[in-house]
Design a protein around this motif. Structure first.
Motif, PDB file in Angstrom:
ATOM      1  N   PHE A  45      37.230  37.709  37.764  1.00 19.03           N
ATOM      2  CA  PHE A  45      36.339  37.550  36.626  1.00 19.03           C
ATOM      3  C   PHE A  45      37.019  36.558  35.697  1.00 19.03           C
ATOM      4  CE2 PHE A  45      35.026  38.386  32.317  1.00 19.03           C
ATOM      5  CZ  PHE A  45      33.678  38.672  32.392  1.00 19.03           C
ATOM      6  N   TYR A  46      36.382  35.404  35.457  1.00 20.48           N
ATOM      7  CA  TYR A  46      36.963  34.344  34.626  1.00 20.48           C
ATOM      8  C   TYR A  46      36.283  34.325  33.260  1.00 20.48           C
ATOM      9  CZ  TYR A  46      38.695  32.538  39.105  1.00 20.48           C
ATOM     10  OH  TYR A  46      39.295  32.392  40.342  1.00 20.48           O
ATOM     11  N   THR A  47      37.050  33.956  32.259  1.00 15.47           N
ATOM     12  CA  THR A  47      36.480  33.826  30.919  1.00 15.47           C
ATOM     13  C   THR A  47      35.808  32.467  30.716  1.00 15.47           C
ATOM     14  OG1 THR A  47      38.610  33.038  30.077  1.00 15.47           O
ATOM     15  CG2 THR A  47      38.166  35.405  29.930  1.00 15.47           C
ATOM     16  N   ALA A  48      36.063  31.524  31.600  1.00 19.41           N
ATOM     17  CA  ALA A  48      35.469  30.198  31.526  1.00 19.41           C
ATOM     18  C   ALA A  48      35.368  29.633  32.938  1.00 19.41           C
ATOM     19  CB  ALA A  48      36.309  29.270  30.637  1.00 19.41           C
ATOM     20  N   ARG A  49      34.708  28.503  33.080  1.00 17.39           N
ATOM     21  CA  ARG A  49      34.596  27.847  34.388  1.00 17.39           C
ATOM     22  C   ARG A  49      35.912  27.146  34.722  1.00 17.39           C
ATOM     23  NH1 ARG A  49      29.005  27.215  35.766  1.00 17.39           N
ATOM     24  NH2 ARG A  49      27.617  27.735  34.021  1.00 17.39           N
ATOM     25  N   ASP A  50      36.935  27.951  34.872  1.00 18.09           N
ATOM     26  CA  ASP A  50      38.277  27.410  35.066  1.00 18.09           C
ATOM     27  C   ASP A  50      39.092  28.431  35.850  1.00 18.09           C
ATOM     28  OD1 ASP A  50      40.833  26.363  34.940  1.00 18.09           O
ATOM     29  OD2 ASP A  50      40.684  25.808  32.825  1.00 18.09           O
ATOM     30  N   GLU A  51      39.684  28.010  36.958  1.00 23.26           N
ATOM     31  CA  GLU A  51      40.474  28.916  37.785  1.00 23.26           C
ATOM     32  C   GLU A  51      41.701  29.454  37.062  1.00 23.26           C
ATOM     33  OE1 GLU A  51      41.447  27.212  41.515  1.00 23.26           O
ATOM     34  OE2 GLU A  51      39.366  26.851  42.113  1.00 23.26           O
ATOM     35  N   ARG A  52      42.107  28.800  35.994  1.00 27.84           N
ATOM     36  CA  ARG A  52      43.270  29.265  35.237  1.00 27.84           C
ATOM     37  C   ARG A  52      42.925  30.337  34.215  1.00 27.84           C
ATOM     38  NH1 ARG A  52      44.953  23.395  33.203  1.00 27.84           N
ATOM     39  NH2 ARG A  52      42.680  23.466  32.874  1.00 27.84           N
ATOM     40  N   GLN A  53      41.662  30.676  34.122  1.00 23.68           N
ATOM     41  CA  GLN A  53      41.213  31.638  33.112  1.00 23.68           C
ATOM     42  C   GLN A  53      40.805  32.975  33.736  1.00 23.68           C
ATOM     43  OE1 GLN A  53      41.496  30.903  29.874  1.00 23.68           O
ATOM     44  NE2 GLN A  53      42.295  28.907  30.455  1.00 23.68           N
ATOM     45  N   GLY A  54      41.503  33.380  34.810  1.00 27.57           N
ATOM     46  CA  GLY A  54      41.192  34.649  35.444  1.00 27.57           C
ATOM     47  C   GLY A  54      41.619  35.830  34.589  1.00 27.57           C
ATOM     48  N   LEU A  55      40.713  36.786  34.364  1.00 27.65           N
ATOM     49  CA  LEU A  55      41.003  37.925  33.490  1.00 27.65           C
ATOM     50  C   LEU A  55      41.379  39.169  34.306  1.00 27.65           C
ATOM     51  CD1 LEU A  55      40.992  38.384  30.423  1.00 27.65           C
ATOM     52  CD2 LEU A  55      38.678  39.308  30.651  1.00 27.65           C
ATOM     53  N   PHE A  56      40.657  39.410  35.358  1.00 32.21           N
ATOM     54  CA  PHE A  56      40.963  40.539  36.242  1.00 32.21           C
ATOM     55  C   PHE A  56      40.203  40.364  37.549  1.00 32.21           C
ATOM     56  CE2 PHE A  56      37.324  41.807  33.652  1.00 32.21           C
ATOM     57  CZ  PHE A  56      36.434  42.319  34.590  1.00 32.21           C
ATOM     58  N   LEU A  57      40.634  41.113  38.561  1.00 33.26           N
ATOM     59  CA  LEU A  57      39.966  41.102  39.856  1.00 33.26           C
ATOM     60  C   LEU A  57      38.805  42.091  39.830  1.00 33.26           C
ATOM     61  CD1 LEU A  57      43.067  41.058  42.223  1.00 33.26           C
ATOM     62  CD2 LEU A  57      41.451  39.187  41.866  1.00 33.26           C
ATOM     63  N   LEU A  58      37.640  41.610  40.156  1.00 34.58           N
ATOM     64  CA  LEU A  58      36.469  42.484  40.185  1.00 34.58           C
ATOM     65  C   LEU A  58      36.614  43.519  41.296  1.00 34.58           C
ATOM     66  CD1 LEU A  58      33.850  39.689  39.643  1.00 34.58           C
ATOM     67  CD2 LEU A  58      34.120  41.668  38.133  1.00 34.58           C
ATOM     68  N   PRO A  59      36.264  44.773  41.018  1.00 34.16           N
ATOM     69  CA  PRO A  59      36.416  45.830  42.033  1.00 34.16           C
ATOM     70  C   PRO A  59      35.608  45.537  43.295  1.00 34.16           C
ATOM     71  CG  PRO A  59      36.074  46.795  39.868  1.00 34.16           C
ATOM     72  CD  PRO A  59      35.818  45.320  39.730  1.00 34.16           C
ATOM     73  N   GLN A  60      36.271  45.596  44.413  1.00 35.00           N
ATOM     74  CA  GLN A  60      35.643  45.307  45.693  1.00 35.00           C
ATOM     75  C   GLN A  60      34.560  46.337  46.013  1.00 35.00           C
ATOM     76  OE1 GLN A  60      38.430  45.264  48.894  1.00 35.00           O
ATOM     77  NE2 GLN A  60      37.144  44.078  50.271  1.00 35.00           N
TER      78      GLN A  60
END
Length: 232
Positions: A45-60
């Motif tokens: 789950f990203y806060t922006a359209r940027d791979e460096r802005q990952g906030l957490f992994l969405l539950p599978q």
């Protein structure tokens, strides 16, 4: 003459079948959807359209609501607002989403767990020097060999070390629905490919039905007698 009519009739049938094959006229499912399932283990789950802005992994095995789509990132919504959780809006990679054409009954992981905090930095664990708070789990975030949880505690989001005892049930809705769909379609696949028709097919079949008697009459019509009798 008869051979010529037969050859023209056969060529006409072959041309119509090649132009309107039965399988080509089978309706296709709409690929667009409001929800998408998380099947991979590394969908951020990203806060922006940027791979460096990952906030957490969405539950599978759970879902996200898709608000906007684009080739690289989709704008998504996860969870909702109540006394314990808050919805979050962000982005996920389009290639890591599996779109569905239905609204899931249980789209999000709603998981609450308790965390104990010691007061005044004391290490002794007893009821007098600790407090227990309830946290809402959103997903994991790994740094090196350590795994953290992205949580909502009260009105504040943040990270805490992931408790070893933290587990949550998988959502089998996507797998079950997929299995049901495949089981329902498999026995009827051949029948559907042969029986599905369209207005164009119906019109062509009607035209052929009208054309067959005409061709049959031409084939079976006896030759005209000559206007005069010939002598042997």
């Amino acid at each position: 003459m008869k051979k010529y009519i037969f050859s023209v009739f056969a060529a006409l049938l072959y041309f119509l079948y090649s132009l309107f094959p039965l399988s080509a006229l089978k309706p296709q499912a709409d690929a667009e959807s409001t929800y998408a399932c998380i099947l991979g283990e590394s969908t951020f789950f990203y806060t922006a359209r940027d791979e460096r802005q990952g906030l957490f992994l969405l539950p599978q095995t759970y879902f996200v609501k898709v608000l906007e789509t684009s080739p690289d990132f989709c704008k998504i919504e996860y969870l909702y607002d109540d006394d314990r959780v808050k919805k979050v809006v962000g982005y996920a990679k389009t290639s890591q989403l599996t779109f569905v054409d239905y609204a899931p009954q249980t789209p999000y992981l709603y998981h609450l767990f308790e965390v104990d905090y010691l007061l005044n930095g004391e290490e002794e664990d007893n009821a007098l020097n600790k407090i227990t708070v309830t946290c809402a789990y959103y997903g994991d975030y790994t740094i090196g060999s350590k795994t953290y949880c992205y949580i909502l505690r009260g009105d504040e989001f943040g990270y805490i070390p992931k408790p070893e005892s933290l587990t949550y049930p998988k959502n089998d809705e996507y797998a079950d629905r997929l299995a049901q769909t495949e089981a329902a379609e498999t026995p009827l696949a051949e029948e559907d490919s042969e029986s599905s028709t369209s207005p164009a097919q119906i019109a062509i079949l009607i035209a052929l039905c009208l054309l067959v008697p005409v061709l049959a009459a031409l084939i079976l019509k006896p030759p005209k007698k000559p206007p005069y009798e010939t002598e042997d």
